[in-house]
Motif scaffolding. Structure first.
Motif, mmCIF file in Angstrom:
data_model
loop_
_atom_site.group_PDB
_atom_site.id
_atom_site.type_symbol
_atom_site.label_atom_id
_atom_site.label_comp_id
_atom_site.label_asym_id
_atom_site.label_seq_id
_atom_site.Cartn_x
_atom_site.Cartn_y
_atom_site.Cartn_z
ATOM 1 N N THR A 53 -1.272 -4.380 11.363
ATOM 2 C CA THR A 53 -1.170 -3.108 10.641
ATOM 3 C C THR A 53 -2.235 -3.082 9.559
ATOM 4 N N PHE A 54 -2.723 -1.905 9.289
ATOM 5 C CA PHE A 54 -3.750 -1.753 8.274
ATOM 6 C C PHE A 54 -3.225 -1.042 7.054
ATOM 7 N N SER A 55 -2.103 -0.384 7.160
ATOM 8 C CA SER A 55 -1.526 0.357 6.048
ATOM 9 C C SER A 55 -0.019 0.404 6.206
ATOM 10 N N THR A 56 0.668 0.303 5.095
ATOM 11 C CA THR A 56 2.123 0.419 5.138
ATOM 12 C C THR A 56 2.573 1.843 4.863
ATOM 13 N N ILE A 57 1.625 2.732 4.593
ATOM 14 C CA ILE A 57 1.942 4.130 4.304
ATOM 15 C C ILE A 57 1.972 4.911 5.609
ATOM 16 N N SER A 58 3.099 5.500 5.906
ATOM 17 C CA SER A 58 3.224 6.282 7.124
ATOM 18 C C SER A 58 2.305 7.502 7.050
ATOM 19 N N GLY A 59 1.523 7.696 8.081
ATOM 20 C CA GLY A 59 0.639 8.855 8.118
ATOM 21 C C GLY A 59 -0.720 8.598 7.477
ATOM 22 N N GLY A 60 -0.976 7.381 7.021
ATOM 23 C CA GLY A 60 -2.265 7.070 6.426
ATOM 24 C C GLY A 60 -2.286 7.298 4.928
#
Length: 97
Positions: A53-60
């Motif tokens: 994963t590159f981000s834990t924020i859903s939707g970028g």
């Protein structure tokens, strides 16, 4: 595993520009050794079935307008925490020889 000895601790002191008191050196060496051991244990974790994963924020990452703001008050507030500054810049010691 690398041993945290006096030579390595002296190098870390120089790179970090910190002075470690003699009575604290053994505790610091022990703490750093424990941290390295913990990180080394992470190498043994099997993550072959885990998707990267590159981000834990859903939707970028949400975007915002990038507006540069220059303020003497902000500069002064930031630089007052610096050990040394000159002409609105941080002055840092030379670490590369």
């Amino acid at each position: 595993m690398n041993t945290v000895d006096d030579k390595l601790l002296a190098k870390l002191e120089k790179l970090s520009s910190l002075k470690i008191e003699d009575e604290n050196k053994e505790k610091i060496k022990n703490d750093i050794s424990q941290m390295l051991e913990f990180v080394n244990n992470l190498n043994e974790v099997d993550v072959s079935n885990v998707q990267a994963t590159f981000s834990t924020i859903s939707g970028g990452t949400p975007f915002r307008e990038d507006i540069a703001v220059s303020s003497k008050e902000i500069s002064d507030a930031i630089l007052k925490n610096a050990p040394k500054s000159e002409d609105n810049y941080f002055v840092v010691p030379k670490i590369i020889e």
